[in-house]
Design a protein around this motif. Structure first.
Motif: not given
Ligand code: F6R
Length: 357
Positions: A55, A57-58, A101-104, A107, A153, A238, A241, A354
């Motif tokens: 989702a 940026t990823s 792919l997920s930074q956190s 999601t 964020v 970017k 946002e 999210v």
């Protein structure tokens, strides 16, 4: 800790060269060869098609990853927005491998897909910045981003870390499949890290460009072709946002099929020109918008530049250009937001991860 930085977004943008060097270190063995788990290598070799699920940026990093995996490792790749995939699944290949792919790693939209494809019995690899996160625990395999905590964020260093790790995965898979590549990825990534440092040292220039092109703009368009197009959608995300300027990324050739109607006297157009084979084509797209009054800022790569370009990026290997071309776009977004007095690290209505579908 943000230390002397006014905002985490700027600190994290500045950390990118170090993150790339860290990734090089973590993914290299004592003989300077790429190092990946045997099980991941096996899964990559077995797959007849890769489905990247992500989702925001990823997802944009996934678009770059598709090009790397297809061009270098010769595997077909589809990239899907998680929230769409879970309700509208495409036909799958016989032996799919899913990459989350997920930074956190938290999601919810991506997790919903992971749950579904696990029920179907398909293998999953999570690429995340958070070891022990839900997506990491529930997938079969994990690759870490080693980017350090991302607090702002708006995601910056996670995007470039994801692309670097996907490049490593692509080159490693190519090697495992016996595909000869004409460059040394570790060396090229080291060049990228140095180029990023040159860019993060040019903040004053980016601050001025933001003031000249964006500070009074209602909307802005980012145009690029091929690999540059993938970065344009991230540059636009970017900017919107953190500055709340309405922004969109377009394929250079697509703007004239409708959206060009929005160009007025002074509308900012940010064009990326880092790819030799489309340099002529993107430049003619710039002409099309300039002749309708647009205020065009061309960001090109050394070797492809023209006198009127606003900014020239240091040269890096052509497949890795997104890692450097995104940096000025991150800085432009940051400075535009500052000039508009926005809450840069915590934009309105947004959350860092999210966790609802
Ligand atoms: C953009 C941004 C979001 C996230 C998206 C996915 O700057 O931060 O678009 O990229 O919510 O988050 P992760 O990567 O944690 O799955």
């Amino acid at each position: 800790e943000k230390g002397t930085y006014a905002h985490y977004m700027l600190k994290e943008t500045d950390e990118q060269p170090f993150v790339i060097r860290n990734i090089i270190k973590e993914y290299q063995d004592e003989n300077n060869n790429l190092k990946l788990d045997a099980a991941i290598r096996e899964a990559m070799k077995k797959a007849d098609r890769i489905y990247i699920i992500a989702a925001g940026t990823s997802y944009h990093a996934g678009l770059v990853g598709k090009e790397l995996l297809e061009k270098l490792a010769n595997i077909p790749v589809e990239v899907h927005v998680a929230s769409e995939f879970s309700y509208n699944m495409p036909l799958l290949s016989e032996k799919p491998l899913f990459i989350f792919l997920s930074q956190s790693g938290e999601t919810a939209d991506s997790r919903a897909v992971l749950v579904k494809i696990k029920e179907m019995g398909h293998p999953a690899l999570t690429i995340t910045n958070v070891p022990g996160s839900t997506l990491s625990r529930e997938a079969d395999y994990t690759l870490h981003l080693y980017a350090g905590p991302e607090i702002a964020v708006a995601s910056t260093k996670a995007y470039t870390a994801q692309i670097a790790v996907l490049a490593i995965l692509a080159v490693d898979t190519a090697k495992e499949k016996g595909i000869e590549l004409s460059f040394d990825l570790i060396q090229e990534l080291a060049i990228v890290a140095n180029a990023m440092e040159v860019l993060t040292d040019q903040k004053e220039t980016m601050e001025e460009l933001a003031r000249d092109y964006l500070a009074t703009a209602r909307n802005a368009f980012f145009i690029g072709r091929s690999a540059d197009y993938n970065v344009c959608v991230e540059g636009a995300l970017k900017l919107k946002e953190v500055s709340y300027i309405q922004a969109e990324g377009f394929a250079g050739g697509e703007l004239k099929h409708g959206t060009i109607a929005l160009i007025e006297e002074g509308t900012p157009i940010i064009a990326l020109a880092t790819q030799e084979n489309v340099n002529y084509a993107i430049r003619s797209n710039v002409q099309e918008v300039v002749s309708r009054g647009a205020n065009a800022m061309v960001i090109s790569m050394k070797g492809l530049e023209q006198d009127t370009d606003a900014f020239v990026l240091p040269h890096v290997h052509e497949v890795l250009t997104p890692l450097v071309s995104v940096v000025p776009l991150q800085l432009l977004a940051y400075y535009a937001a500052l000039q508009l007095d926005r809450d840069v690290d915590k934009p309105r209505n947004l959350a860092k991860s999210v966790t609802v579908e």
